[in-house]
Every structure is written in C-alpha cells, then in structure tokens.
Design an enzyme around this catalytic site. Sequence first.
Site, PDB file in Angstrom:
ATOM      1  N   LYS A   1       0.854  -1.207   0.000  1.00 42.94           N
ATOM      2  CA  LYS A   1       0.000   0.000   0.000  1.00 42.94           C
ATOM      3  C   LYS A   1       0.874   1.235   0.000  1.00 42.94           C
ATOM      4  O   LYS A   1       2.046   1.196   0.394  1.00 42.94           O
ATOM      5  CB  LYS A   1      -0.926   0.029   1.220  1.00 42.94           C
ATOM      6  CG  LYS A   1      -0.251   0.014   2.608  1.00 42.94           C
ATOM      7  CD  LYS A   1       0.221   1.338   3.161  1.00 42.94           C
ATOM      8  CE  LYS A   1       0.810   1.217   4.569  1.00 42.94           C
ATOM      9  NZ  LYS A   1       1.598   2.368   5.019  1.00 42.94           N
TER      10      LYS A   1
ATOM     11  N   PRO B   1      10.015  -4.727   0.818  1.00 35.70           N
ATOM     12  CA  PRO B   1      10.999  -4.409   1.851  1.00 35.70           C
ATOM     13  C   PRO B   1      10.331  -4.287   3.222  1.00 35.70           C
ATOM     14  O   PRO B   1       9.200  -3.808   3.311  1.00 35.70           O
ATOM     15  CB  PRO B   1      11.556  -3.057   1.406  1.00 35.70           C
ATOM     16  CG  PRO B   1      10.509  -2.468   0.523  1.00 35.70           C
ATOM     17  CD  PRO B   1       9.787  -3.612  -0.117  1.00 35.70           C
TER      18      PRO B   1
ATOM     19  N   GLY C   1       9.442  -0.516   5.291  1.00 36.29           N
ATOM     20  CA  GLY C   1       9.473   0.405   4.159  1.00 36.29           C
ATOM     21  C   GLY C   1       8.270   1.329   4.110  1.00 36.29           C
ATOM     22  O   GLY C   1       8.175   2.188   3.241  1.00 36.29           O
ATOM     23  N   GLY C   2       7.299   1.122   5.021  1.00 41.28           N
ATOM     24  CA  GLY C   2       6.097   1.960   5.001  1.00 41.28           C
ATOM     25  C   GLY C   2       5.108   1.555   3.923  1.00 41.28           C
ATOM     26  O   GLY C   2       4.134   2.254   3.658  1.00 41.28           O
TER      27      GLY C   2
ATOM     28  N   GLY D   1       3.660  -1.445   4.077  1.00 40.02           N
ATOM     29  CA  GLY D   1       2.677  -2.324   4.724  1.00 40.02           C
ATOM     30  C   GLY D   1       2.858  -3.813   4.518  1.00 40.02           C
ATOM     31  O   GLY D   1       1.901  -4.573   4.683  1.00 40.02           O
ATOM     32  N   GLY D   2       4.090  -4.243   4.203  1.00 40.59           N
ATOM     33  CA  GLY D   2       4.307  -5.659   3.894  1.00 40.59           C
ATOM     34  C   GLY D   2       3.796  -6.608   4.964  1.00 40.59           C
ATOM     35  O   GLY D   2       3.080  -7.570   4.662  1.00 40.59           O
TER      36      GLY D   2
ATOM     37  N   ASP E   1      -2.718  -1.242  10.214  1.00 37.39           N
ATOM     38  CA  ASP E   1      -2.959  -1.236   8.766  1.00 37.39           C
ATOM     39  C   ASP E   1      -3.610  -2.515   8.252  1.00 37.39           C
ATOM     40  O   ASP E   1      -3.917  -2.609   7.063  1.00 37.39           O
ATOM     41  CB  ASP E   1      -1.636  -1.047   8.011  1.00 37.39           C
ATOM     42  CG  ASP E   1      -1.113   0.376   8.104  1.00 37.39           C
ATOM     43  OD1 ASP E   1      -1.854   1.242   8.599  1.00 37.39           O
ATOM     44  OD2 ASP E   1       0.021   0.613   7.681  1.00 37.39           O
TER      45      ASP E   1
HETATM   46  C1  LIG Z   1       1.738   4.984   9.938  1.00 37.51           C
HETATM   47  C2  LIG Z   1       1.123   3.872   9.125  1.00 37.51           C
HETATM   48  O1  LIG Z   1       2.103   3.198   8.346  1.00 37.51           O
HETATM   49  C3  LIG Z   1       0.093   4.466   8.174  1.00 37.51           C
HETATM   50  O2  LIG Z   1      -0.300   3.539   7.236  1.00 37.51           O
HETATM   51  C4  LIG Z   1       0.477   2.871  10.023  1.00 37.51           C
HETATM   52  O3  LIG Z   1      -0.589   3.405  10.742  1.00 37.51           O
HETATM   53  C5  LIG Z   1       1.412   2.093  10.880  1.00 37.51           C
HETATM   54  O4  LIG Z   1       0.826   0.845  10.991  1.00 37.51           O
HETATM   55  P1  LIG Z   1       1.589  -0.445  11.549  1.00 37.51           P
HETATM   56  O5  LIG Z   1       2.996  -0.509  11.019  1.00 37.51           O
HETATM   57  O6  LIG Z   1       0.669  -1.601  11.323  1.00 37.51           O
HETATM   58  O7  LIG Z   1       1.695  -0.030  13.018  1.00 37.51           O
HETATM   59  P2  LIG Z   1       1.480  -0.854  14.350  1.00 37.51           P
HETATM   60  O8  LIG Z   1       2.276  -2.115  14.283  1.00 37.51           O
HETATM   61  O9  LIG Z   1       0.032  -0.905  14.657  1.00 37.51           O
HETATM   62  O10 LIG Z   1       2.190   0.162  15.349  1.00 37.51           O
HETATM   63  C6  LIG Z   1       3.588   0.337  15.456  1.00 37.51           C
HETATM   64  C7  LIG Z   1       3.868   1.463  16.429  1.00 37.51           C
HETATM   65  O11 LIG Z   1       3.624   2.733  15.792  1.00 37.51           O
HETATM   66  C8  LIG Z   1       2.963   3.641  16.644  1.00 37.51           C
HETATM   67  N1  LIG Z   1       1.661   4.023  16.053  1.00 37.51           N
HETATM   68  C9  LIG Z   1       1.136   3.300  15.014  1.00 37.51           C
HETATM   69  C10 LIG Z   1      -0.064   3.686  14.430  1.00 37.51           C
HETATM   70  C11 LIG Z   1      -0.718   4.820  14.954  1.00 37.51           C
HETATM   71  N2  LIG Z   1      -1.877   5.234  14.438  1.00 37.51           N
HETATM   72  N3  LIG Z   1      -0.185   5.521  15.985  1.00 37.51           N
HETATM   73  C12 LIG Z   1       0.996   5.136  16.528  1.00 37.51           C
HETATM   74  O12 LIG Z   1       1.475   5.771  17.449  1.00 37.51           O
HETATM   75  C13 LIG Z   1       2.833   2.950  17.984  1.00 37.51           C
HETATM   76  O13 LIG Z   1       3.944   3.335  18.747  1.00 37.51           O
HETATM   77  C14 LIG Z   1       2.960   1.465  17.643  1.00 37.51           C
HETATM   78  O14 LIG Z   1       3.531   0.733  18.680  1.00 37.51           O
HETATM   79  N1  LIG Z   2       5.336 -11.229   7.540  1.00 41.61           N
HETATM   80  C1  LIG Z   2       6.047 -10.134   7.847  1.00 41.61           C
HETATM   81  N2  LIG Z   2       6.499  -9.347   6.870  1.00 41.61           N
HETATM   82  C2  LIG Z   2       7.214  -8.232   7.172  1.00 41.61           C
HETATM   83  N3  LIG Z   2       7.541  -7.864   8.404  1.00 41.61           N
HETATM   84  C3  LIG Z   2       7.120  -8.621   9.422  1.00 41.61           C
HETATM   85  C4  LIG Z   2       6.360  -9.786   9.178  1.00 41.61           C
HETATM   86  N4  LIG Z   2       6.085 -10.332  10.355  1.00 41.61           N
HETATM   87  C5  LIG Z   2       6.636  -9.545  11.291  1.00 41.61           C
HETATM   88  N5  LIG Z   2       7.274  -8.513  10.750  1.00 41.61           N
HETATM   89  C6  LIG Z   2       7.961  -7.427  11.498  1.00 41.61           C
HETATM   90  O1  LIG Z   2       7.225  -6.209  11.310  1.00 41.61           O
HETATM   91  C7  LIG Z   2       8.095  -5.104  11.016  1.00 41.61           C
HETATM   92  C8  LIG Z   2       7.363  -4.103  10.106  1.00 41.61           C
HETATM   93  O2  LIG Z   2       7.197  -4.703   8.881  1.00 41.61           O
HETATM   94  P1  LIG Z   2       6.375  -4.087   7.677  1.00 41.61           P
HETATM   95  O3  LIG Z   2       6.897  -4.697   6.410  1.00 41.61           O
HETATM   96  O4  LIG Z   2       4.922  -4.225   7.905  1.00 41.61           O
HETATM   97  O5  LIG Z   2       6.795  -2.578   7.782  1.00 41.61           O
HETATM   98  P2  LIG Z   2       6.233  -1.337   7.109  1.00 41.61           P
HETATM   99  O6  LIG Z   2       6.177  -1.553   5.627  1.00 41.61           O
HETATM  100  O7  LIG Z   2       7.002  -0.184   7.623  1.00 41.61           O
HETATM  101  O8  LIG Z   2       4.746  -1.304   7.620  1.00 41.61           O
HETATM  102  P3  LIG Z   2       3.768  -0.083   7.838  1.00 41.61           P
HETATM  103  O9  LIG Z   2       3.582   0.633   6.573  1.00 41.61           O
HETATM  104  O10 LIG Z   2       2.532  -0.833   8.244  1.00 41.61           O
HETATM  105  O11 LIG Z   2       4.419   0.738   8.913  1.00 41.61           O
HETATM  106  C9  LIG Z   2       9.321  -5.760  10.364  1.00 41.61           C
HETATM  107  O12 LIG Z   2      10.479  -5.006  10.581  1.00 41.61           O
HETATM  108  C10 LIG Z   2       9.391  -7.131  11.025  1.00 41.61           C
HETATM  109  O13 LIG Z   2      10.194  -7.083  12.178  1.00 41.61           O
END
Ligand SMILES: C[C@](O)(CO)[C@H](O)COP(=O)(O)OP(=O)(O)OC[C@H]1O[C@@H](n2ccc(N)nc2=O)[C@H](O)[C@@H]1O
Ligand SMILES: Nc1ncnc2c1ncn2[C@@H]1O[C@H](COP(=O)(O)OP(=O)(O)OP(=O)(O)O)[C@@H](O)[C@H]1O
Length: 283
Positions: free
Chosen positions: A13, A96, A99-100, A102-103, A138
Amino acid sequence: MTASRLTLPSPAKLNLMLHILGRREDGYHELQTIFQFLDYGDEITFAVRDDGVIRLHTEFEGVPHDSNLIVRAAKKLQAQSGCSLGIDIWIEKILPMGGGIGGGSSNAATTLLGLNHLWQLGWDEDRLAVLGLTLGADVPVFVRGHAAFAEGVGEKLTPVDPEEPWYLVLVPQVSVSTAEIFSDPLLTRNSSPIKVRPVPKGNSRNDCLPVVARRYPDVRNALNLLGKFTEAKLTGTGSCVFGGFPSKAEADKVSALLTETLTGFVAKGSNVSMLHRKLQSLL
Ligand SMILES: C[C@](O)(CO)[C@H](O)COP(=O)(O)OP(=O)(O)OC[C@H]1O[C@@H](n2ccc(N)nc2=O)[C@H](O)[C@@H]1O
Ligand SMILES: Nc1ncnc2c1ncn2[C@@H]1O[C@H](COP(=O)(O)OP(=O)(O)OP(=O)(O)O)[C@@H](O)[C@H]1O
C-alpha cells in the site's frame, strides 16, 4: 469442493497523504490518511494440514517464526474460530520490511482471507477486520481490499476512488521503525481534521516526512532526486518514497535514471487490491 492448496498475492500500500491529529492516552496517534494499493507485492502459498499445526516454512531474517505476522494471524484465527485444521505456508517475499508499504500488515491480511477460504470458516470481512486490527493498525484496509480514507488509528475506513497512476517507488536501504518516528518529540501532532469529502486537493502532505527526512539522510536524498521529476512523497513512516506518473513509459524513464544509484520499482496504483481480484476469480 474447496481446494486444499492456494497461492495468493499480498500487495503493498501507499499512504497518499497522512495527517496526524493528536495522540491518544494509549500512545497511539489519531490519523487521517488515504490508502491505495499497488499491483506489486509478495506471494503466499498455503496448504491445509489436518493435524492442527501452523508452520511457516520460509525463514525471515530477524523475525522469529512465532513473531511473524503470518503465523500470528493464522494462530489467532485458528484459536478464535476453534478450527482443528492446520496450515503449511511459504512466502515469496519481495516487499521491503520497514518500508512503510505495509508488507507485514498485508501478509497478515492475506493469511486471514486465505485461511478463511481454505478452512471454510465463513467469517465475513467485518469480523476478519476486527481480528486484523489486533495485529496492526494497517491490517483492516488490506482485509477490506478497497482504497480508503482512514481515520482513528487507521481502522475507520471510508472507501475512496483516487486516480490510479503508475508509481515509481524508491526504496532507501534503511528500515524505519514506526514506533521510533511516532515517539519523536519533533513530530507535529496537531493537524486540523479534514471534514470535507472527498479530501480537497492541496492536502497531500505526510506529517511524518520532516522527522523521517531529518533522521535518515538516505530518505532525504531519495526525496530530493525524485522531486526533480514529480511531487515526491513519503509513504507511512517511510523509508519508501514515491511519485506518480501518467503512464508506465514515463515512470520507467525516470526509474532508469534514478535506479542507477538507488533501488526502486515501478507499479500501477489500484483501488481494488489484487488479493481481492484473485479471491473474486475463485468464487
Ligand atoms: C503509519 C502507518 O504506516 C500508516 O499507514 C500505520 O498506521 C502504521 O501501521 P503499523 O505498522 O501496522 O503499526 P502498528 O504495528 O500498529 O504500530 C507500530 C507502532 O507505531 C505507533 N503508532 C502506530 C499507528 C498509529 N496510528 N499511531 C501510533 O502511534 C505505535 O507506537 C505502535 O507501537
Ligand atoms: N510477515 C512479515 N512481513 C514483514 N515484516 C514482518 C512480518 N512479520 C513480522 N514482521 C515485522 O514487522 C516489522 C514491520 O514490517 P512491515 O513490512 O509491515 O513494515 P512497514 O512496511 O514499515 O509497515 P507499515 O507501513 O505498516 O508501517 C518488520 O520489521 C518485522 O520485524
């Protein structure tokens, strides 16, 4: 008869904008963001087993088996549904981590929808989204599978249909911790809520960008380079940076110039996730 083996996509995403409105008592942040999917992602293969065991066969560096969101999603669904079946899982991981895009959340959602299908649980999307939210903010949007304006911590979703351009996504080789960005004292947390729908033009900023760009020179560099060709944006808390183009040819042209020194990929934006398109084709 439902098949006992299934391969499903797990798309990425983008956050087309992200405003932070405030911080809740539990530390989570109130957001307004627009999610759109990419026709680009991982592929997960599931094979039902009848002994109840849940096993992910692909190893992730730095993520223990039981902490993997795929395994956590499978175990929660099994426990809450009382299902006696198990599952073997393999993933071809191209997204990645950190990477933000949402993997991890997408992998969790693909697992919930895939197992709901293979285990024939008959759960509706509402129930799967509620379970998904306990795994990550997410996960619900990936369960729903439609581009959305999201509020709350990202769980209050209103479907939207923004343009579907081709994107060039640059992947700086750093993993950004979402928790670290949200706890930075310099983060602005006081954006005014947008009350008008659809979201008016001119609201495409990401409030996390200044903090991420300050802490990560590689992200700053990617924003500067892509910004020479189009509006360069940050997705989520980064590290990925993206820009839209009217055609694949134009995105490819800029990609050829920038990926000499940076990692990146070109993908089509999509308002219906490729996971849902695939599931629809199975019915
Ligand atoms: C910022 C976004 O990437 C936007 O899409 C997401 O809301 C982040 O979603 P995500 O990686 O699934 O995050 P979560 O695993 O739920 O939260 C990771 C950490 O980010 C912070 N967190 C996340 C989402 C949110 N609305 N407020 C927060 O403060 C919290 O410290 C939490 O412990
Ligand atoms: N199946 C998985 N794929 C990726 N990361 C995973 C998985 N399971 C656990 N993780 C942990 O979750 C952390 C965040 O991974 P993710 O790929 O969702 O990051 P992100 O792209 O930054 O997500 P978001 O956009 O939701 O912040 C990773 O660094 C890893 O430690």
